[in-house]
Write an enzyme that holds these catalytic residues in place. Sequence first.
Site, short mmCIF file in Angstrom:
data_model
loop_
_atom_site.label_atom_id
_atom_site.label_comp_id
_atom_site.label_asym_id
_atom_site.label_seq_id
_atom_site.Cartn_x
_atom_site.Cartn_y
_atom_site.Cartn_z
CG ASP A 204 46.90 51.60 40.88
OD1 ASP A 204 46.95 51.15 42.04
OD2 ASP A 204 47.15 51.12 39.59
CD GLU A 255 51.07 52.22 43.59
OE1 GLU A 255 51.48 51.35 43.82
OE2 GLU A 255 50.16 52.38 42.48
C1 GLC Z 1 49.13 49.54 42.16
C2 GLC Z 1 48.43 48.51 42.97
C3 GLC Z 1 48.56 47.40 42.87
C4 GLC Z 1 48.33 46.98 41.45
C5 GLC Z 1 48.78 47.74 40.63
C6 GLC Z 1 48.13 47.53 39.08
O1 GLC Z 1 50.53 49.38 42.21
O2 GLC Z 1 48.85 49.35 44.65
O3 GLC Z 1 47.97 46.60 43.89
O4 GLC Z 1 48.49 45.55 41.34
O5 GLC Z 1 48.85 49.15 40.90
O6 GLC Z 1 47.01 48.52 39.20
#
Ligand code: GLC
Length: 525
Positions: A204, A255
């Site tokens: 994440d 991500e």
């Molecule tokens: C990422 C996740 C999202 C979350 C954020 C903070 O972007 O996909 O859902 O709110 O991180 O952890």
Amino acid sequence: MSLQDSQWWRDAVIYQVYPRSYADANGDGVGDIAGIRAQLGHLRDLGVDAIWMSPWYPSPMADAGYDVADFRDIDPAFGTLTEAEALIEEAHAAGIRMIVDIVPNHISSEHPWFKAALADEKAKERDYFWFRPGRGENGDEMPTDWRGEFGGTTWTRTGDGSWYLHLFTPEQPDLNWDHPDVRAEFESILRFWFDRGVDGIRIDSAALLLKDPQLPEVLEDNPHPFHDLDGVHEVYRAWRRVADSYGGNRALIGEVWMPEVERFANYLRPDELHAAFNFDFLGCAWDPRLMRECVDRTLDAHKAVGAPATWVLSNHDVTRHVTRYGREDTTFSFDNNLDGTPVDLELGTRRARAAALLSLSLPGATYIYQGEELGLWENENIPPEQFQDPMWGRRGHSRDGCRVPLPWTGDEAPFGFTTATPWLPQPAEWKDRTVQAQTGDPNSMLELYRSAIALRRTESFADFSWLELGRDVLAFCRGQDFACVVNMSGAPIALPANQSVLLASGPLDGDRLPPDTAVWLRMTS
Ligand code: GLC
């Protein structure tokens, strides 16, 4: 693909399960592991290679589980660790790999580390976070003016007058990745899940971990103080060593939101992550020129580092693509949510069907967000008082509309998702989009996805090359005998000669391909 295949992440079809909304077995209106186990057959029938499980750990749910209080257990709302282990085993038995979601940038304010840090200024845990004195005479001004990822401020003051940093909500304090204990803890968490057989980790907010300790302001001509700092790569090199120590078959998937593709590709160098989500493609307009440029950009950037591309249309953070593609402006960015603008769902669905064939035949791995295979659209009619997403309060847009529970059976909500009231309301029109209603209907989105994934398994997709069929047509070959053609123009187009249609996203017009329709072709000469 079998579970023995090495480098499986290079061309896998990966299905994102959002556990709150997949299936509820214990009748509390919230999805759970027992529900996922009961409906694993859906994923087997769909033919996916892997599941990415959004966070299922104990959490106060300030950010739907992305505020983790304990990475080595399961939230009681979802079940138990024993059930998670059973699910991993059952998925493997069904030929499906498991990817878990790890959130390293921040933890929950209810995590024991943060509680210890708050309780005692001298606690060693204090240094695991970013506590700083305030500015101004009384220290009552925030240490920086950084704007948070959900909008709003990024510092909260504690009882002792100091401030702590949170790039997301105050319930998600940022960790200090300069501290060796933080690094050691996350490597141990990776091992915890790898030891339980998981095949991959979704990381994440992967580019945010490091911060410039001088805390400069975000200015155009300064290096960014918390986005994509060079030191973050050392973290992932260490993670790669952990993953590789399990025999080379465990994947790290980042991500990484990054407009500059070269910086993005740095995360995919051979000793770092195996793959990262392609948000460039997700945000791209339904436009032949822009899509083609995006595909070229993607393939070039990945080739340079030897990593596989990924193709992502939706996830739990963005407006569902049936809705996006049904609007006049078909792009996506967090600053362009266009809530409440007119949507032509029929057009959006037609394009989403074509996009399924496109994303499943480009070179690399394809990600499916749960419900995408059912053609679900964004529920834009959730009453604001039912919103649960913290982004709503901070950025004025709620991500709840894409997180609505899946419709399984029946003519009325909750469509077999639960026996109670679902945690978010489902549109009544989803009666035609249930798994039951679509199964066996050759024209349904679900059967299109099933056929496409089944064909993808038997096709030996070879080298990618563009096929020139006109300015408004996106067409490419994979080797000599396979082609994908997407008509993005406003009029039907002639298909190439010497081919037979393997699969079409919608009805053909004689031997012509209607607008917003895609086909997979077997080229015969
Ligand atoms: C990422 C996740 C999202 C979350 C954020 C903070 O972007 O996909 O859902 O709110 O991180 O952890």
